[in-house]
Design a protein around this motif. Structure first.
Motif, mmCIF file in Angstrom:
data_model
loop_
_atom_site.group_PDB
_atom_site.id
_atom_site.type_symbol
_atom_site.label_atom_id
_atom_site.label_comp_id
_atom_site.label_asym_id
_atom_site.label_seq_id
_atom_site.Cartn_x
_atom_site.Cartn_y
_atom_site.Cartn_z
ATOM 1 N N VAL A 56 22.894 49.448 20.648
ATOM 2 C CA VAL A 56 23.329 48.449 21.625
ATOM 3 C C VAL A 56 23.012 47.039 21.134
ATOM 4 N N SER A 57 21.850 46.867 20.507
ATOM 5 C CA SER A 57 21.460 45.538 20.022
ATOM 6 C C SER A 57 22.456 45.003 19.004
ATOM 7 N N ALA A 58 22.907 45.874 18.101
ATOM 8 C CA ALA A 58 23.880 45.440 17.095
ATOM 9 C C ALA A 58 25.206 45.056 17.749
ATOM 10 N N PHE A 59 25.607 45.808 18.771
ATOM 11 C CA PHE A 59 26.843 45.493 19.485
ATOM 12 C C PHE A 59 26.736 44.154 20.208
ATOM 13 N N VAL A 60 25.590 43.926 20.857
ATOM 14 C CA VAL A 60 25.380 42.656 21.569
ATOM 15 C C VAL A 60 25.384 41.488 20.586
ATOM 16 N N GLN A 61 24.787 41.666 19.413
ATOM 17 C CA GLN A 61 24.801 40.612 18.397
ATOM 18 C C GLN A 61 26.210 40.363 17.888
ATOM 19 N N ASP A 62 27.032 41.422 17.794
ATOM 20 C CA ASP A 62 28.442 41.253 17.432
ATOM 21 C C ASP A 62 29.166 40.407 18.476
ATOM 22 N N LEU A 63 28.884 40.688 19.754
ATOM 23 C CA LEU A 63 29.516 39.915 20.820
ATOM 24 C C LEU A 63 29.185 38.439 20.686
ATOM 25 N N TYR A 64 27.938 38.132 20.384
ATOM 26 C CA TYR A 64 27.536 36.740 20.203
ATOM 27 C C TYR A 64 28.285 36.102 19.041
ATOM 28 N N LYS A 65 28.412 36.821 17.943
ATOM 29 C CA LYS A 65 29.103 36.279 16.773
ATOM 30 C C LYS A 65 30.552 35.926 17.091
ATOM 31 N N TYR A 66 31.173 36.724 17.965
ATOM 32 C CA TYR A 66 32.579 36.501 18.307
ATOM 33 C C TYR A 66 32.750 35.598 19.530
ATOM 34 N N GLY A 67 31.672 34.985 19.981
ATOM 35 C CA GLY A 67 31.774 34.005 21.059
ATOM 36 C C GLY A 67 31.682 34.575 22.451
ATOM 37 N N TYR A 68 31.083 35.772 22.618
ATOM 38 C CA TYR A 68 30.936 36.381 23.939
ATOM 39 C C TYR A 68 29.455 36.648 24.214
ATOM 40 N N PRO A 69 28.720 35.652 24.696
ATOM 41 C CA PRO A 69 27.289 35.856 24.978
ATOM 42 C C PRO A 69 27.091 36.895 26.065
ATOM 43 N N ALA A 70 26.157 37.804 25.820
ATOM 44 C CA ALA A 70 25.906 38.906 26.759
ATOM 45 C C ALA A 70 24.505 38.792 27.347
ATOM 46 N N SER A 71 24.366 39.210 28.577
ATOM 47 C CA SER A 71 23.065 39.226 29.238
ATOM 48 C C SER A 71 23.089 40.305 30.308
ATOM 49 N N LEU A 72 21.917 40.675 30.804
ATOM 50 C CA LEU A 72 21.857 41.655 31.874
ATOM 51 C C LEU A 72 22.376 41.055 33.177
ATOM 52 N N VAL A 73 22.943 41.897 34.007
ATOM 53 C CA VAL A 73 23.450 41.449 35.302
ATOM 54 C C VAL A 73 22.280 41.244 36.250
ATOM 55 N N ASN A 74 22.178 40.051 36.767
ATOM 56 C CA ASN A 74 21.171 39.743 37.782
ATOM 57 C C ASN A 74 21.732 40.166 39.133
ATOM 58 N N GLU A 75 21.042 41.105 39.782
ATOM 59 C CA GLU A 75 21.565 41.655 41.030
ATOM 60 C C GLU A 75 21.800 40.596 42.098
ATOM 61 N N ASN A 83 29.156 30.101 18.254
ATOM 62 C CA ASN A 83 28.849 31.198 17.341
ATOM 63 C C ASN A 83 27.372 31.196 16.976
ATOM 64 N N GLY A 84 26.517 31.333 17.981
ATOM 65 C CA GLY A 84 25.088 31.330 17.725
ATOM 66 C C GLY A 84 24.513 32.737 17.732
ATOM 67 N N GLU A 85 23.229 32.813 17.541
ATOM 68 C CA GLU A 85 22.547 34.094 17.601
ATOM 69 C C GLU A 85 21.904 34.252 18.974
ATOM 70 N N ILE A 86 21.823 35.473 19.435
ATOM 71 C CA ILE A 86 21.254 35.732 20.749
ATOM 72 C C ILE A 86 19.785 35.356 20.759
ATOM 73 N N PRO A 87 19.318 34.632 21.777
ATOM 74 C CA PRO A 87 17.895 34.281 21.861
ATOM 75 C C PRO A 87 17.016 35.525 21.839
ATOM 76 N N ALA A 88 15.885 35.408 21.175
ATOM 77 C CA ALA A 88 15.005 36.567 21.004
ATOM 78 C C ALA A 88 14.548 37.155 22.330
ATOM 79 N N ASP A 89 14.212 36.302 23.311
ATOM 80 C CA ASP A 89 13.741 36.833 24.584
ATOM 81 C C ASP A 89 14.845 37.541 25.350
ATOM 82 N N GLN A 90 16.072 37.044 25.223
ATOM 83 C CA GLN A 90 17.188 37.676 25.909
ATOM 84 C C GLN A 90 17.520 39.024 25.264
ATOM 85 N N LEU A 91 17.451 39.100 23.929
ATOM 86 C CA LEU A 91 17.676 40.365 23.241
ATOM 87 C C LEU A 91 16.601 41.378 23.610
#
Length: 809
Positions: free
Chosen positions: A160-179, A82-90
Motif C-alpha cells: 500500500v505504501s508504494a501505491f500511495v507514493q505512486d499516487l503522490y508522484k502522479y499528483g494525487y496526494p492521499a490521506s486517511l479519511v477523517n470521519e 509532484n512531491g513526496e508524501i510527508p513522513a508522518d502522513q505515510l
C-alpha cells in the motif's frame, strides 16, 4: 519595527462593475499541457505552468498512460504537486494498513483513502491503471463526489505504501479519511433520498391528476379514487420533502428571522390545506395536490443543486490539504504517533524534514535551519543553535528528522488557536436571508387576505373567497429563489472551478458587493511561493555532469534558492530519476554538498563553496566542483503572473489597495509594492497577526477583502468581510478563507468580481421576470380565473423561463 504610517482610507469607491480590459496591453497566455490552467510563458518552449505538471506529464507519457489526456478532454485540473508524501502522513497510512490486515488474514484487506485532485473519469482511469500494476491488488472503487478511493488487496502481497507514493508522484496526494470531515458536509447526500422519494410521489400525483385535466370521462367512483390517490401521494410528498423546509422555516422564525424557506413553507402548507378543504367540500377548483407534490420536488431539487457543488468544492480542497493533527513522540526509546492535543511539556518530539513544530520547543542535537514564512512571512530560512527556543509553526528546513523538546501543552500553542474550527452556523444561517423576503412575504399575505376579504364582501361566498385567497398563496411561491438561483450559482461555481477558483462560502456573493478595500499579504500571495532564478540561461552553459550534480543538490531541497533552481531545471530539461541516487549532506547556513562523478560538488555561499578563490564582490548562490567555481545563480522574489495587470485594473475601478506583510524587511516589501503600483503610504511591513487584523478593522471590516497564505494571516481572515488564499495545501489556512485559487497566476480576484457582477445582473433579470409572473398570476387569482389546471401550466412555465435565464452564465 520599521516605521509604519496608518492612513484612513476613503470609502468613496466606484460602484462594483466588471473590470475593463480595453486599455490593458496583450500578454501571451498559454494553457498548461497537463492541467489546462493558463500561465504566462517565461521562455519560448515552456509548455507547463509549473515543474510539478511537467514531471507528472512525463511520467504519464513514459508510463504508457497517454490515453489519460484523451479522456481528460477540455477539463481543467489543479496544478500537480509532484512531491513526496510527508513522513508522518505515510506513517499514519501504514498504521491503518496494519490494522486492516489484522482483521482477517485469509480475506482481502480494504482501506478508504481521501484522494486530492480526484475530479473526473480520466483521474479514475489513471489511478485504476496505477493500482493494477502492483502485485496483490484486487479492485478499487472511486467516488469523485466525495474524493475518496476504496481499495481491496491481498494481505502480505500488495504494498500500500508504494501505491500511495505512486499516487503522490502522479499528483494525487492521499490521506486517511477523517470521519468528522467525511460526515460534516453531507447535507446534499441526506437530501438525495428525500429527493428521489418526492420525485416518485410527484410523478404519481400527476399521473392520477392528468385524466381530469385532459377531460377524460371517468365514473364518479373512479374519479373519487383518483383524487384520493393524488391526495395520498401529495401528502406523502409534503411529509417527506416539505418537512425539510418546514424544520428550517420554524428554526428561522424562532430566531425572529425571515429565511427563504418561510415563504416556500407557507405556499406548500396553504396549497395542501386548501386542497384538503376542496376534497372535503367537493370544490374541484381548490384541488392543488399535483402542485403540492411538484413544487415540493422542484424546491428540493433547487436546494440539492445549491448544496451539491459547494460540498464538492470543499471535499476536493480537503482531499488535497494536509491536516495538522498529529506528531511523533520519542518515549523510552520508542517512536509513537500521538494527536497534537496530547503533547505535554518535556515531551521529546521527532519532526520530519519539512514538517511543522506543533508547540514552542527547544532544539536538541546539532544546530539546524527552520522556515518561519508561515509565521511571519520571512522567506529565507533562519538558523537555530542547540538549546535555542523555536516558535510553534516553524518548519524543519533540513532533509532529515530532528528532535526537539516541547516547552508547553499544545492547548497553549499558537497552532491550537489557529486550528480551532470556526463556528460557521451563524454565517450559513444568514445565507438565504434578505430584506426582500420580508417585503415579499408581507405583500403576498396582504394581497391574499385583501383578495379573499374583497370577494367575501362582494357576496361571492366563503368557498369562492377562500379559493381566491389560497390560489394567491399557491401561485406566488418563490420559484425564482428556490430553483433558478441555485442553478445559477451551480453554473457559476462550475465556471470558476474550471479557472482554478474554489468557493467555500456561498454568502461571499452578498459580501462582495460591499468590498471597497483590498489588502494583501506579500510573500506567497502577491509573490510566488517559490523564488525565481533571474539568470536561467546559465544552466545552458553546464555540461551533463554539472547538471546531474545540480539536480542532486536541489532535489527535495526546501531552501528557497534550491527550490528556485530546481523549478527551472525541471521546466527546461525535464525530470530525471537519477537526481536522488547520490546522498546529499546539508550544512546549515552554508549550503549542501554531494559527490557525483568522482568530484565533490557544493551549492551555497561563495566563501564556503570556493574557499580558496572567494570573490567578495560576487553575490548569489555558487555551484562548485572540488572548490573550483562552476556557476553562480541569482535569485529574486517573483511577482505572480498577472499581478501587476490586476492591480492596475482594481485601482482603476476605485478599490483601495494595501499590502499588510509580516516580512520584516520594509525595503523589500516596498520594492514589491512599487512594481505593483502601490504607494509607500499603503505599505506595512513587520506586522504581527494582531496588527494585521487591527489595520483591517480600523478601516471597516465589512468593506475589506484580505488575501493571505500564512499562519499570521488567520486573524486578518476573521477580521475581514471576505477573504481568499492561494492554494497552500494546509487545511488550517484554507478552511478559514471564503475562496481558494490555484496556479501561479494572480487571476482569481478580478475573475471573482466579474462573476459577481454577472451574477447580480442575472439575479436582477430573474427577479424582474418573477415579479412580472406574480403580477399576472395574482391578477388572474383576484379576477377568479385561476384554477388548478392553469396553475399547473403557469408554475412550470415560470420555472422554465427563470432557469433558462440562469443558464446564460
Amino acid at each position: 519595527m520599521p516605521l509604519r504610517r496608518r492612513t484612513s482610507m476613503s470609502t468613496a469607491a466606484k460602484k462594483l462593475t466588471a473590470l475593463d480590459t480595453d486599455s490593458i496591453p496583450a500578454i501571451e497566455i498559454r494553457k498548461c499541457s497537463h492541467c489546462g490552467n493558463t500561465f504566462q510563458p517565461r521562455f519560448e518552449a515552456e509548455q507547463f505552468c509549473c515543474s510539478g505538471c511537467r514531471v507528472v506529464h512525463e511520467l504519464i507519457q513514459t508510463g504508457g498512460f497517454g490515453s489519460f489526456y484523451e479522456l481528460l478532454g477540455r477539463r481543467v485540473l489543479q496544478p500537480a504537486d509532484n512531491g513526496e508524501i510527508p513522513a508522518d502522513q505515510l506513517a499514519e497510512i501504514e498504521e491503518a494498513v496494519i490494522e486492516a490486515e489484522k482483521v482477517d488474514e485469509a480475506s482481502p484487506a480494504s482501506l478508504v483513502l481521501r484522494i486530492g485532485n480526484l475530479s473526473c473519469t480520466a483521474c479514475v482511469w489513471l489511478i485504476d491503471h496505477l493500482f493494477q500494476r502492483h502485485t496483490g491488488s484486487l479492485k478499487i472503487s472511486s467516488d469523485t463526489a466525495r474524493s475518496t478511493l476504496t481499495l481491496w488487496w491481498n494481505p502480505g502481497e500488495f504494498d500500500v505504501s508504494a501505491f500511495v507514493q505512486d499516487l503522490y508522484k502522479y499528483g494525487y496526494p492521499a490521506s486517511l479519511v477523517n470521519e468528522l470531515d467525511d460526515e460534516a458536509p453531507g447535507e446534499s447526500r441526506a437530501l438525495v433520498t428525500r429527493l428521489g422519494v418526492t420525485g416518485g410521489l410527484a410523478l404519481n400525483t400527476m399521473a392520477f391528476t392528468l385524466p381530469s385535466y385532459l377531460g377524460i370521462e371517468t365514473t364518479d367512483d373512479l374519479a373519487r379514487l383518483f383524487t384520493l390517490v393524488a391526495f395520498a401521494s401529495a401528502t406523502l410528498a409534503l411529509a417527506v420533502g416539505g418537512s425539510y423546509f418546514f424544520q428550517r422555516a420554524w428554526k428561522a422564525l424562532r430566531l425572529r428571522a425571515l429565511h427563504m424557506d418561510v415563504p416556500i413553507s407557507l405556499g406548500l402548507i396553504a396549497a395542501w390545506l386548501g386542497s384538503v378543504g376542496g376534497l372535503l367540500f367537493g370544490v374541484e377548483d381548490m384541488l392543488y395536490f399535483d402542485f403540492v407534490a411538484t413544487f415540493t420536488f422542484l424546491m428540493l431539487s433547487g436546494r440539492w443543486l445549491h448544496l451539491r457543488l459547494l460540498e464538492k468544492n470543499r471535499r476536493q480542497l480537503w482531499a488535497r490539504e494536509r491536516d495538522l493533527s498529529a506528531t511523533f513522540r520519542i518515549k523510552d526509546g520508542n517512536r509513537e504517533r500521538i494527536p497534537l492535543k496530547k503533547v505535554e511539556p518535556g515531551d521529546i518530539l521527532e519532526i520530519p524534514g519539512g514538517a511543522m513544530l506543533p508547540v514552542d520547543s527547544e532544539l536538541l542535537g546539532d544546530h539546524n535551519v527552520f522556515h518561519l514564512d508561515w509565521i511571519n512571512g520571512e522567506p529565507d530560512p533562519v538558523p537555530f543553535r542547540t538549546g535555542q527556543q523555536i516558535p510553534a509553526g516553524a518548519r524543519n528546513g533540513a532533509r532529515h528528522p530532528i528532535e526537539v523538546k516541547a516547552l508547553h501543552h499544545f492547548t497553549d500553542s499558537f497552532l491550537d488557536h489557529l486550528l480551532r474550527k470556526q463556528d460557521t452556523t451563524t454565517e450559513e444561517s444568514k445565507e438565504h436571508r434578505s430584506p426582500v423576503l420580508r417585503y415579499y412575504l408581507l405583500a403576498v399575505l396582504i394581497t391574499a387576505f385583501a383578495g379573499g376579504t374583497t370577494w367575501l364582501a362582494m357576496g361571492k361566498g366563503v368557498s369562492d373567497s377562500l379559493q381566491v385567497c389560497i390560489s394567491i398563496l399557491v401561485v406566488s411561491c418563490p420559484c425564482a429563489l428556490g430553483l433558478a438561483l441555485p442553478l445559477l450559482d451551480e453554473m457559476l461555481l462550475s465556471r470558476l472551478k474550471q479557472k482554478g477558483i474554489f468557493l467555500r462560502n456561498h454568502s461571499l456573493w452578498k459580501r462582495l458587493r460591499h468590498i471597497r478595500n483590498l489588502a494583501f499579504d506579500k510573500t506567497g500571495t502577491l509573490t510566488e511561493p517559490v523564488k525565481r532564478l533571474t539568470n536561467p540561461d546559465v544552466l545552458e552553459t553546464l555540461d551533463g555532469e554539472a547538471l546531474q550534480a545540480l539536480r542532486c543538490l536541489t532535489h527535495d531541497n526546501r531552501h528557497p534558492v534550491g527550490r528556485a533552481i530546481h523549478e527551472v531545471l525541471i521546466a527546461r530539461f525535464g525530470h530525471s530519476n537519477k537526481s536522488s541516487n547520490f546522498p546529499v549532506q546539508g550544512f546549515p547556513s552554508r549550503g549542501v554538498s554531494c559527490r557525483v562523478g568522482g568530484g565533490r560538488w557544493r551549492l551555497g555561499r561563495r566563501g564556503w563553496a570556493c574557499p580558496e578563490e572567494t570573490d567578495p564582490e560576487e553575490t548569489g548562490c555558487t555551484l562548485s566542483k572540488d572548490g573550483v567555481h562552476v556557476a553562480t545563480f541569482h535569485i529574486d522574489e517573483a511577482i505572480r503572473d498577472g499581478a501587476i495587470d490586476q492591480m492596475n485594473r482594481l485601482r482603476k475601478h476605485g478599490f483601495n489597495l494595501r499590502i499588510l506583510s509580516g516580512d520584516p524587511d520594509l525595503l523589500r516589501v516596498r520594492e514589491t509594492a512599487h512594481k505593483l503600483g502601490i504607494p509607500a503610504k499603503d505599505v506595512y511591513a513587520d506586522l504581527s497577526a494582531e496588527e494585521k487584523a487591527d489595520l483591517i478593522t480600523e478601516n471597516g471590516s465589512s468593506e475589506a477583502l484580505f488575501i493571505g497564505d500564512g499562519g499570521n494571516d488567520s486573524l486578518a481572515f476573521r477580521a475581514s468581510g471576505a477573504s481568499g488564499t492561494p492554494a497552500t495545501g494546509i487545511r488550517a489556512i484554507e478552511s478559514q478563507a471564503d475562496f481558494v485559487f490555484t496556479g501561479r497566476g494572480f487571476h482569481a480576484l478580478s475573475q471573482l468580481i466579474d462573476a459577481s457582477v454577472k451574477r447580480k445582473h442575472l439575479v436582477t433579470t430573474i427577479f424582474v421576470v418573477a415579479v412580472a409572473y406574480n403580477i399576472i398570476a395574482v391578477g388572474l387569482c383576484l379576477t377568479g380565473h385561476m384554477n388548478p389546471l392553469l396553475a399547473a401550466v403557469l408554475m412550470p412555465l415560470s420555472s422554465l423561463v427563470t432557469t433558462a435565464i440562469a443558464t446564460r452564465v
